[in-house]
Design a protein around this motif. Sequence first.
Motif, PDB file in Angstrom:
ATOM      1  N   SER A 170      36.506  21.785  -7.391  1.00 46.59           N
ATOM      2  CA  SER A 170      36.355  22.880  -6.441  1.00 46.59           C
ATOM      3  C   SER A 170      35.484  22.433  -5.278  1.00 46.59           C
ATOM      4  CB  SER A 170      35.735  24.098  -7.130  1.00 46.59           C
ATOM      5  OG  SER A 170      36.564  24.538  -8.205  1.00 46.59           O
ATOM      6  N   MET A 171      35.611  23.135  -4.115  1.00 42.89           N
ATOM      7  CA  MET A 171      34.876  22.724  -2.921  1.00 42.89           C
ATOM      8  C   MET A 171      34.787  23.879  -1.928  1.00 42.89           C
ATOM      9  SD  MET A 171      35.927  19.795  -0.100  1.00 42.89           S
ATOM     10  CE  MET A 171      35.538  18.372  -1.092  1.00 42.89           C
ATOM     11  N   ILE A 172      33.744  23.853  -1.101  1.00 46.79           N
ATOM     12  CA  ILE A 172      33.616  24.740   0.057  1.00 46.79           C
ATOM     13  C   ILE A 172      33.672  23.846   1.289  1.00 46.79           C
ATOM     14  CG2 ILE A 172      32.207  26.455   1.249  1.00 46.79           C
ATOM     15  CD1 ILE A 172      30.782  26.911  -1.489  1.00 46.79           C
ATOM     16  N   ARG A 173      34.588  24.165   2.221  1.00 40.88           N
ATOM     17  CA  ARG A 173      34.792  23.326   3.405  1.00 40.88           C
ATOM     18  C   ARG A 173      34.576  24.122   4.683  1.00 40.88           C
ATOM     19  NH1 ARG A 173      40.667  21.465   1.345  1.00 40.88           N
ATOM     20  NH2 ARG A 173      40.128  19.537   0.296  1.00 40.88           N
ATOM     21  N   ARG A 174      34.196  23.424   5.739  1.00 38.24           N
ATOM     22  CA  ARG A 174      34.196  24.003   7.082  1.00 38.24           C
ATOM     23  C   ARG A 174      35.483  23.519   7.731  1.00 38.24           C
ATOM     24  NH1 ARG A 174      30.536  25.833  11.300  1.00 38.24           N
ATOM     25  NH2 ARG A 174      31.959  26.353  12.988  1.00 38.24           N
TER      26      ARG A 174
END
Length: 126
Positions: free
Chosen positions: A30-34
């Motif tokens: 899982s990841m949070i990206r801009r």
Amino acid sequence: NTDVHVALDRDLNPSDLYEIVIGGWDNTLSMIRRGKQGRSISDGTINKGSSPGQKGWTRTPGIVSPTEFRGFWIETEMANNKLVIKVGKFGQNYPFMTGTDENPLPINFAGISSWYSTEATYMVDS
């Protein structure tokens, strides 16, 4: 059974947004990206390639399911002029993934999808 994508955006133009991926890479990361496929702003340590959008994954094996609904929460807050995005599992108080953006976007819209041909059903509680 894989790849929940949540977009948090200031407008309806997808050119600059936050992308939260839950259960990517065959339900393992899982990841949070801009930005869409953009650079990671999350605290993960797993790299799956050399591009900025593939560095900084968090290990989350089996986090989504093809047979049962699993709940997640997303929380945003400003801290020291930075936007902090936290993602956690329903029923748990602590996030499994956190992202920080030093140049924050205002968030006015949210969207949810799956990855390409993955069939998915979502329940949203605001």
